[in-house]
Design an enzyme around this catalytic site. Sequence first.
Site, mmCIF file in Angstrom:
data_model
loop_
_atom_site.group_PDB
_atom_site.id
_atom_site.type_symbol
_atom_site.label_atom_id
_atom_site.label_comp_id
_atom_site.label_asym_id
_atom_site.label_seq_id
_atom_site.Cartn_x
_atom_site.Cartn_y
_atom_site.Cartn_z
ATOM 1 N N GLU A 247 0.876 -1.178 0.000
ATOM 2 C CA GLU A 247 0.000 0.000 0.000
ATOM 3 C C GLU A 247 0.904 1.216 0.000
ATOM 4 O O GLU A 247 1.715 1.368 0.914
ATOM 5 C CB GLU A 247 -0.861 -0.056 1.272
ATOM 6 C CG GLU A 247 -2.156 0.679 1.165
ATOM 7 C CD GLU A 247 -2.982 0.182 0.004
ATOM 8 O OE1 GLU A 247 -3.155 0.967 -0.936
ATOM 9 O OE2 GLU A 247 -3.429 -0.964 0.020
ATOM 10 N N CYS A 281 -2.504 8.726 3.414
ATOM 11 C CA CYS A 281 -2.385 8.320 2.005
ATOM 12 C C CYS A 281 -3.695 8.553 1.266
ATOM 13 O O CYS A 281 -3.715 8.592 0.043
ATOM 14 C CB CYS A 281 -1.898 6.887 1.880
ATOM 15 S SG CYS A 281 -2.689 5.768 3.001
ATOM 16 N N GLU A 380 3.352 12.715 -4.640
ATOM 17 C CA GLU A 380 2.745 12.766 -3.306
ATOM 18 C C GLU A 380 3.606 13.623 -2.390
ATOM 19 O O GLU A 380 4.789 13.348 -2.213
ATOM 20 C CB GLU A 380 2.607 11.352 -2.733
ATOM 21 C CG GLU A 380 1.827 11.337 -1.440
ATOM 22 C CD GLU A 380 1.606 9.939 -0.887
ATOM 23 O OE1 GLU A 380 2.553 9.132 -0.918
ATOM 24 O OE2 GLU A 380 0.478 9.657 -0.436
#
Length: 478
Positions: A247, A281, A380
């Site tokens: 993940e 996230c 990100e």
Amino acid sequence: MTLKKNFIAGEWIDGQGGIANINPSDTSDLIAEYAQAGPAQLEDAVQAARQAFPAWSTGSIQARSEILDRIGQAILDRRAELGALLAREEGKTLPEAIGEVARAGQIFKYFAGEVLQLRGELQPSVRPGLDVSVTREPLGVIGLITPWNFPIAIPAWKIAPALAYGNCVVFKPAELVPGSAHALAEIIVEAGVPAGVFNLVMGPGRVVGDALVNHPQVDAISFTGSQNTGRNIAAAATARMAKIQLEMGGKNPLVVLDDADLNTAVECAVNGAFFSTGQRCTASSRLIVTAGMHDRFVEAVSERMKQLVVDHALKDGTHIGPVVDERQLNQDLDYIRIGSEEGAHLLCGGERIERETPGFFLTPALFTETHSEMRINREEIFGPVASVIRADDYDHALALANDTVFGLSAGIVTQSLKHATHFKRFSQAGMVMVNVPTAGVDYHVPFGGRKGSSYGAREQGSYAREFYTTVKTAYTLA
Ligand code: ADP
């Protein structure tokens, strides 16, 4: 200062020295020192897990269920104390931290029930007289590697299903947040998990994490963290045929259409982009707004942002705690500079500020006049930084939402059933939110994404069994 130890083969064990756990809201506040395991201790942990596996995997599922229930209950009973520790080491606000702890408790309770739900199938063979059964079995020893942003919930959603389905665990938490991991380990030990079934090895990713990923007797690795590390782990683990689940974050869009309820849109954007200091996230880092709503939305969000109090995570009235550490703060500030250099307009925030205590405080930042190609919309950032992207209409907004290498969560704020339904169908994300923030999910349903966000089976809920078990097909001639 007490040294908190690793837990290996049923014993609390010293490491090769310790590291300090420092409060990001107040860097003069040293929480405790935590032992750092080396390769020898990792080896001991894997061997202990291997030895414990035969008895644990074939033992009473009633006993397993009761242990998981006791862990869940202890976490829930101690949520205030554990929440304070979590807020102190990670920097999310106390209410956010208590919420995360409660979630961890509920996850263990859920898997206490799930232990009793594992079922197989029996079906006739195509050959007369034969029966075919399809059952699930545990994998063996599982290495769990977790990040710093959810110091108790992410460990819980890996440890609970691993144990529930009969596996043994070697757990390596993130270096920055050993406190919650250690407290969780104490609770697991007190609940009566047999020696070797659960092992805690704290230490650097490149030493302990790497040794875990490459260990030939570790059957599977479940990892949550950055894309780069995930990629390296995938290469190493698949080279030796270990099962993996990764993940790795997102660049999640929140689409706001002309017909959106403005208050809902603002609350979804502010919550999704800035709460938990944007260090989720599932955070909404790209706010994609159609032309008829754009100006009203930008004005209302920037007004709302003025009310957000950035301060010590444990202080009453704080909405946004500090950034987790200096390195992450510098990364956030770098991206804020990059955004301005790329031609985006920094409408508000993005400044390091001082508070009564020395900490890593950053005001939430909103960029406007941004484009999908800009680095701030592609990479990100993992901080309280969001960009507004103007869209011509719904179709353009959908295309922008999907214009990313990530695919974890995606949201839309609209009153149109037609657009909401279309978005649910055509968003290229693993999780889609209509009129709710992109972050904040239930604990009993699958969590995970597509594209560069995730790899392997989903986590959480009954879908967790896909990763933590393997299927056996057996034939019997009666
Ligand atoms: P972040 O940059 O947010 O800290 P990472 O992906 O580096 O994210 O870290 C997530 C987890 O992965 C942490 O527990 C870290 O120690 C671990 N880790 C880092 N590097 C490696 C590696 N080479 N092998 C295994 N685990 C690692």
